[in-house]
Scaffold this motif. Structure first.
Motif, PDB file in Angstrom:
ATOM      1  N   ILE A   8      83.904  14.403  70.826  1.00 23.94           N
ATOM      2  CA  ILE A   8      83.472  13.043  70.520  1.00 23.94           C
ATOM      3  C   ILE A   8      83.096  12.922  69.047  1.00 23.94           C
ATOM      4  CG2 ILE A   8      81.660  11.339  70.954  1.00 23.94           C
ATOM      5  CD1 ILE A   8      81.795  12.209  73.919  1.00 23.94           C
ATOM      6  N   SER A   9      82.437  13.937  68.516  1.00 25.16           N
ATOM      7  CA  SER A   9      82.087  13.931  67.092  1.00 25.16           C
ATOM      8  C   SER A   9      83.341  13.903  66.225  1.00 25.16           C
ATOM      9  CB  SER A   9      81.235  15.153  66.744  1.00 25.16           C
ATOM     10  OG  SER A   9      79.993  15.084  67.403  1.00 25.16           O
ATOM     11  N   GLU A  10      84.345  14.651  66.614  1.00 25.56           N
ATOM     12  CA  GLU A  10      85.610  14.658  65.874  1.00 25.56           C
ATOM     13  C   GLU A  10      86.289  13.294  65.931  1.00 25.56           C
ATOM     14  OE1 GLU A  10      87.884  17.965  67.392  1.00 25.56           O
ATOM     15  OE2 GLU A  10      86.484  19.420  66.531  1.00 25.56           O
ATOM     16  N   GLN A  11      86.256  12.655  67.089  1.00 29.78           N
ATOM     17  CA  GLN A  11      86.831  11.319  67.208  1.00 29.78           C
ATOM     18  C   GLN A  11      86.102  10.337  66.285  1.00 29.78           C
ATOM     19  OE1 GLN A  11      86.221  10.715  71.391  1.00 29.78           O
ATOM     20  NE2 GLN A  11      88.308  11.331  71.913  1.00 29.78           N
ATOM     21  N   SER A  12      84.793  10.441  66.239  1.00 30.30           N
ATOM     22  CA  SER A  12      84.008   9.563  65.366  1.00 30.30           C
ATOM     23  C   SER A  12      84.344   9.814  63.905  1.00 30.30           C
ATOM     24  CB  SER A  12      82.508   9.785  65.604  1.00 30.30           C
ATOM     25  OG  SER A  12      82.164   9.426  66.910  1.00 30.30           O
ATOM     26  N   PHE A  13      84.484  11.078  63.524  1.00 31.04           N
ATOM     27  CA  PHE A  13      84.838  11.410  62.156  1.00 31.04           C
ATOM     28  C   PHE A  13      86.206  10.830  61.804  1.00 31.04           C
ATOM     29  CE2 PHE A  13      87.012  14.044  59.062  1.00 31.04           C
ATOM     30  CZ  PHE A  13      86.135  13.963  57.991  1.00 31.04           C
ATOM     31  N   GLU A  14      87.145  10.935  62.720  1.00 29.25           N
ATOM     32  CA  GLU A  14      88.488  10.397  62.473  1.00 29.25           C
ATOM     33  C   GLU A  14      88.461   8.883  62.273  1.00 29.25           C
ATOM     34  OE1 GLU A  14      91.108  11.799  65.564  1.00 29.25           O
ATOM     35  OE2 GLU A  14      90.646  13.887  65.101  1.00 29.25           O
ATOM     36  N   ALA A  15      87.610   8.188  63.006  1.00 28.41           N
ATOM     37  CA  ALA A  15      87.500   6.735  62.836  1.00 28.41           C
ATOM     38  C   ALA A  15      86.957   6.401  61.449  1.00 28.41           C
ATOM     39  CB  ALA A  15      86.601   6.138  63.926  1.00 28.41           C
ATOM     40  N   ASN A  22      92.529   4.378  54.589  1.00 30.04           N
ATOM     41  CA  ASN A  22      93.409   3.218  54.717  1.00 30.04           C
ATOM     42  C   ASN A  22      92.833   2.057  53.910  1.00 30.04           C
ATOM     43  OD1 ASN A  22      94.533   0.726  55.687  1.00 30.04           O
ATOM     44  ND2 ASN A  22      95.333   1.840  57.452  1.00 30.04           N
ATOM     45  N   GLU A  23      93.437   1.802  52.765  1.00 31.53           N
ATOM     46  CA  GLU A  23      92.896   0.783  51.866  1.00 31.53           C
ATOM     47  C   GLU A  23      92.865  -0.607  52.505  1.00 31.53           C
ATOM     48  OE1 GLU A  23      93.439  -0.979  47.351  1.00 31.53           O
ATOM     49  OE2 GLU A  23      94.748   0.644  48.023  1.00 31.53           O
ATOM     50  N   ASP A  24      93.896  -0.955  53.241  1.00 34.76           N
ATOM     51  CA  ASP A  24      93.919  -2.273  53.884  1.00 34.76           C
ATOM     52  C   ASP A  24      92.781  -2.417  54.901  1.00 34.76           C
ATOM     53  OD1 ASP A  24      96.139  -3.107  52.430  1.00 34.76           O
ATOM     54  OD2 ASP A  24      97.551  -2.403  53.963  1.00 34.76           O
ATOM     55  N   LEU A  25      92.581  -1.384  55.691  1.00 33.52           N
ATOM     56  CA  LEU A  25      91.494  -1.411  56.673  1.00 33.52           C
ATOM     57  C   LEU A  25      90.149  -1.441  55.954  1.00 33.52           C
ATOM     58  CD1 LEU A  25      90.369  -1.301  59.526  1.00 33.52           C
ATOM     59  CD2 LEU A  25      90.666   1.194  59.456  1.00 33.52           C
ATOM     60  N   ARG A  26      89.999  -0.638  54.925  1.00 33.87           N
ATOM     61  CA  ARG A  26      88.747  -0.609  54.169  1.00 33.87           C
ATOM     62  C   ARG A  26      88.432  -1.976  53.561  1.00 33.87           C
ATOM     63  NH1 ARG A  26      89.950   3.379  51.161  1.00 33.87           N
ATOM     64  NH2 ARG A  26      90.583   2.221  49.318  1.00 33.87           N
ATOM     65  N   THR A  27      89.447  -2.621  52.999  1.00 35.23           N
ATOM     66  CA  THR A  27      89.261  -3.951  52.407  1.00 35.23           C
ATOM     67  C   THR A  27      88.848  -4.962  53.477  1.00 35.23           C
ATOM     68  OG1 THR A  27      90.855  -3.460  50.672  1.00 35.23           O
ATOM     69  CG2 THR A  27      90.405  -5.772  51.087  1.00 35.23           C
ATOM     70  N   ALA A  28      89.481  -4.888  54.640  1.00 31.52           N
ATOM     71  CA  ALA A  28      89.133  -5.793  55.738  1.00 31.52           C
ATOM     72  C   ALA A  28      87.702  -5.547  56.209  1.00 31.52           C
ATOM     73  CB  ALA A  28      90.113  -5.622  56.893  1.00 31.52           C
ATOM     74  N   TYR A  29      87.332  -4.290  56.334  1.00 29.88           N
ATOM     75  CA  TYR A  29      85.986  -3.933  56.785  1.00 29.88           C
ATOM     76  C   TYR A  29      84.946  -4.414  55.776  1.00 29.88           C
ATOM     77  CZ  TYR A  29      82.277  -1.126  58.898  1.00 29.88           C
ATOM     78  OH  TYR A  29      81.113  -0.713  59.516  1.00 29.88           O
ATOM     79  N   LEU A  46      91.245  -5.127  61.622  1.00 29.33           N
ATOM     80  CA  LEU A  46      89.941  -4.897  62.246  1.00 29.33           C
ATOM     81  C   LEU A  46      90.027  -4.874  63.764  1.00 29.33           C
ATOM     82  CD1 LEU A  46      87.502  -6.950  60.016  1.00 29.33           C
ATOM     83  CD2 LEU A  46      87.681  -4.467  60.213  1.00 29.33           C
ATOM     84  N   LYS A  47      90.842  -5.741  64.317  1.00 28.22           N
ATOM     85  CA  LYS A  47      90.985  -5.756  65.773  1.00 28.22           C
ATOM     86  C   LYS A  47      91.528  -4.415  66.275  1.00 28.22           C
ATOM     87  CE  LYS A  47      92.830  -8.225  69.666  1.00 28.22           C
ATOM     88  NZ  LYS A  47      93.253  -9.482  70.214  1.00 28.22           N
ATOM     89  N   MET A  48      92.510  -3.868  65.595  1.00 22.73           N
ATOM     90  CA  MET A  48      93.065  -2.576  65.998  1.00 22.73           C
ATOM     91  C   MET A  48      92.051  -1.447  65.783  1.00 22.73           C
ATOM     92  SD  MET A  48      96.002  -3.199  67.283  1.00 22.73           S
ATOM     93  CE  MET A  48      95.303  -4.723  67.887  1.00 22.73           C
ATOM     94  N   PHE A  49      91.275  -1.529  64.704  1.00 20.47           N
ATOM     95  CA  PHE A  49      90.227  -0.544  64.449  1.00 20.47           C
ATOM     96  C   PHE A  49      89.199  -0.580  65.579  1.00 20.47           C
ATOM     97  CE2 PHE A  49      86.024   0.394  62.529  1.00 20.47           C
ATOM     98  CZ  PHE A  49      86.234   1.736  62.245  1.00 20.47           C
ATOM     99  N   TYR A  50      88.766  -1.783  65.939  1.00 21.56           N
ATOM    100  CA  TYR A  50      87.787  -1.905  67.016  1.00 21.56           C
ATOM    101  C   TYR A  50      88.363  -1.459  68.353  1.00 21.56           C
ATOM    102  CZ  TYR A  50      83.983  -3.838  64.353  1.00 21.56           C
ATOM    103  OH  TYR A  50      82.944  -3.988  63.460  1.00 21.56           O
ATOM    104  N   LEU A  51      89.611  -1.719  68.588  1.00 19.92           N
ATOM    105  CA  LEU A  51      90.235  -1.235  69.819  1.00 19.92           C
ATOM    106  C   LEU A  51      90.110   0.284  69.889  1.00 19.92           C
ATOM    107  CD1 LEU A  51      91.909  -1.670  72.393  1.00 19.92           C
ATOM    108  CD2 LEU A  51      93.945  -1.536  70.958  1.00 19.92           C
ATOM    109  N   GLY A  52      90.384   0.946  68.774  1.00 19.21           N
ATOM    110  CA  GLY A  52      90.275   2.414  68.736  1.00 19.21           C
ATOM    111  C   GLY A  52      88.862   2.910  68.931  1.00 19.21           C
ATOM    112  N   ALA A  83      79.590  -0.135  62.572  1.00 14.86           N
ATOM    113  CA  ALA A  83      80.662  -1.090  62.867  1.00 14.86           C
ATOM    114  C   ALA A  83      80.237  -2.115  63.909  1.00 14.86           C
ATOM    115  CB  ALA A  83      81.914  -0.355  63.343  1.00 14.86           C
ATOM    116  N   TYR A  84      79.289  -1.750  64.763  1.00 20.60           N
ATOM    117  CA  TYR A  84      78.827  -2.670  65.800  1.00 20.60           C
ATOM    118  C   TYR A  84      77.883  -3.729  65.252  1.00 20.60           C
ATOM    119  CZ  TYR A  84      80.777   1.097  68.535  1.00 20.60           C
ATOM    120  OH  TYR A  84      81.623   2.041  69.032  1.00 20.60           O
TER     121      TYR A  84
END
Length: 125
Positions: A8-15, A22-29, A46-52, A83-84
């Protein structure tokens, strides 16, 4: 239990790494963090990020339901990430909450959704 926490920690790190890499995701965030108007492309990122991250959160929740993790540990290993706290999270949840089991919906609405300043609202249309 240790292996579950590690995974779970690894999954969180990957997110988080996605936000860094990802510059586009970072800019959106960043735009969502400041309350700026989001473009359709940013909303999609952002929707895809939140889905993940919600699938990661659902996995944490299921591990808790199985007795592998207690709720305190679940929340400690990333269950209350920043993120929440973004208002966009409330928008995402209003649109997509029905993709998740009822027990998980209840958990999100009691524990995570209040961080965004939101409450469950039915999505328009």
């Amino acid at each position: 239990r240790s292996a579950t926490i590690q995974a779970i920690s690894e999954q969180s790190f990957e997110a988080v790494a996605q936000l860094v890499e990802n510059e586009d995701l970072r800019t959106a965030y960043e735009a969502a963090s400041t309350g700026a108007e989001l473009t359709p492309g940013q909303r999609l990122h952002l929707k895809m990020f939140y889905l993940g991250i919600m699938r990661i959160q659902e996995n944490r929740f299921l591990q808790s339901q199985l007795g592998v993790l207690d709720m305190k540990t679940l929340l400690f290993v990333g269950g209350r990430g920043g993120a929440y706290a973004l208002p966009f999270f409330a928008e995402y949840w209003a649109e997509d909450h029905d993709q998740y089991p009822a027990e998980f919906q209840d958990f999100v609405e009691r524990v995570l959704l209040p961080q965004s300043g939101g409450s469950r609202q039915e999505s328009p249309g």
